[in-house]
Scaffold this active site. Structure first.
Site, PDB file in Angstrom:
ATOM      1  CB  SER A   1      21.370 -39.498  84.392  1.00  0.00           C
ATOM      2  OG  SER A   1      20.694 -38.912  83.324  1.00  0.00           O
TER       3      SER A   1
ATOM      4  CG  HIS B   1      24.308 -41.022  80.152  1.00  0.00           C
ATOM      5  ND1 HIS B   1      23.122 -41.699  80.348  1.00  0.00           N
ATOM      6  CD2 HIS B   1      24.239 -39.916  80.924  1.00  0.00           C
ATOM      7  CE1 HIS B   1      22.367 -41.025  81.201  1.00  0.00           C
ATOM      8  NE2 HIS B   1      23.026 -39.939  81.575  1.00  0.00           N
TER       9      HIS B   1
ATOM     10  CG  ASP C   1      21.994 -44.435  78.952  1.00  0.00           C
ATOM     11  OD1 ASP C   1      22.803 -43.698  78.368  1.00  0.00           O
ATOM     12  OD2 ASP C   1      21.475 -44.146  80.035  1.00  0.00           O
TER      13      ASP C   1
END
Length: 426
Positions: A364, A166, A128
């Protein structure tokens, strides 16, 4: 504010070199490429897939090199998030215990599952944006194993630290320790940050594949990627050329024992039949759709019996009006608390005024719920291969008849049912 990656263009370095993903079928191919003037960045799947840089428009020249069967220009992706237009509600005061706001863990019976397993002795790779290395609820991050695979890195000095937000949120969903605020599905697992995004966005498939290949190399029990191309691609799409290379790498990873969990995508798209997304539309991935606090498919989530393996909490409801409280049931969770609460980089402002934590939504957020569950399964059954782990998770899922529900696959995951079944077999 959920996220899935969107294509931003051809993958190229600052010096103008273009990146290609190449299929190879013989020893010495990397040397042949170097002799032909190309640079080999990564050798994946035991050398059968190579990530190469060279001049623009050189795919035909690459294909002519001895030992090469196919060469495809790589593409760059960035995050695309489902959105709703609303003001955030007030949250509890700073420093309060936040597990009561983790409806996702309550729906999937994670907390009682911890009586059986917490992920001890396992590891999960987060492919990520990196992970905040200073977060108080992420003290189980292994910084030494962390790596950055970035073609044109604009923040090389941070290494595997988070170049955005994220990866930190995803990591907390998998394995936040609960030291201060939130608890992950596997709070005792080891989290390995694998950064494939520069700070200004744009991860290449070549680097994503290298990151997942590295996860298998270090023996991670799971590798989570909460990213992918947007929309539903058709067989005549140029991106179809990358599918074989992705499948080759992913199958190599799962053969080595690492289960791969991936997000289904946030485009409300039907993946039934010949439609596909990448990199999740290959058999080696546990593809996860997003569900709401009411166990309905979240309005943005992709679906389709050909792709979805299981569903997991991703946040928000089946419609935007219900998400915003304009319709729905009296016991619905209000916006934004109906998103998924997890860890947030401590140096970034929280959109809900709670430093170190935030609510966001998307597929996600669903995929790492399953990655954490992989860790629980592996703690109880460390010798289970990747296919057996996936089978146990599917057998423990609920709300679906069989394994072909177009929205939930085998069903919405249930951590307690999954670990109890394994414990009963011992």
């Amino acid at each position: 504010m959920g996220a899935i990656a969107t294509i931003t263009g051809q993958a190229s370095a600052a010096d103008g070199a273009v990146q290609y993903i190449v299929r190879a079928n013989g020893n010495g191919t990397a040397t042949n490429l170097t002799d032909a003037g190309f640079t080999v960045r990564h050798e994946l799947a035991e050398g059968s897939v190579l990530v190469v840089t060279g001049p623009e428009g050189a795919a035909a020249d690459l294909a002519a090199v001895r030992g090469i069967t196919d060469a495809t220009p790589d593409v760059s992706v960035d995050f695309d998030r489902p959105e709703v237009d609303a003001d955030a509600d007030e949250l509890p005061s700073d420093g309060a215990a936040l597990s009561d706001l983790q409806w996702d863990k309550q729906v999937t019976d994670v907390f009682p599952a911890h009586e059986y397993a917490t992920g001890e002795g396992t590891s999960v790779a987060i492919v990520d944006t990196g992970i905040d290395l200073d977060h108080p609820d992420l003290g189980n991050v292994n910084e030494e194993l962390g790596e950055a695979f970035v073609l044109d890195d604009d923040v090389p000095e941070i290494g595997p630290d988070d170049s955005g937000f994220h990866g930190t949120h995803v990591a907390g969903t998998v394995g936040a320790t609960g030291e201060e605020g939130v608890v992950g599905t596997a709070p005792d697992t080891e989290l390995v940050p694998i950064r494939v995004f520069p700070a200004d966005g744009g991860a290449t498939f070549g680097d994503i594949l290298a990151g997942i290949d590295y996860a298998a190399e270090i023996g991670a029990d799971a590798a989570n990627f909460s990213l992918g191309i947007p929309g539903v691609q058709q067989p005549d799409s140029a991106l179809n050329q990358l599918k074989a290379e992705i499948q080759t790498v992913f199958q190599s990873v799962t053969r080595q024992g690492t289960a791969i969990t991936g997000s289904a995508g946030n485009d409300e798209g039907n993946l039934q039949g010949s439609g596909f997304t990448l990199p999740n539309s290959v058999p080696a991935v546990i593809t996860v759709s997003a569900t709401s606090p009411a166990d309905t498919l979240s309005f943005y989530s992709n679906f389709g019996t050909s792709d979805i393996d299981v569903g997991a909490p991703g946040g928000w409801y089946e419609t935007i009006p219900r998400t915003l409280g304009e319709e729905g049931e009296p016991d619905d969770i209000p916006f934004p608390l109906n998103g998924v609460l997890s860890t947030w980089p401590t140096d970034l402002e929280s959109s809900v005024g709670l430093p170190g934590y935030d609510f966001i939504s998307g597929t996600s957020m669903a995929a790492p719920q399953v990655a954490g569950l992989v860790a629980l399964v592996r703690e109880l059954d460390p010798d289970a291969n990747a296919n057996q782990v996936e089978r146990a998770i599917k057998q423990g899922a609920e709300l679906a008849n069989g394994r072909s529900d177009p929205e939930l696959g085998a069903g919405r995951i249930n951590a307690l049912r999954t670990v109890e079944a394994i414990a009963d077999d011992d």
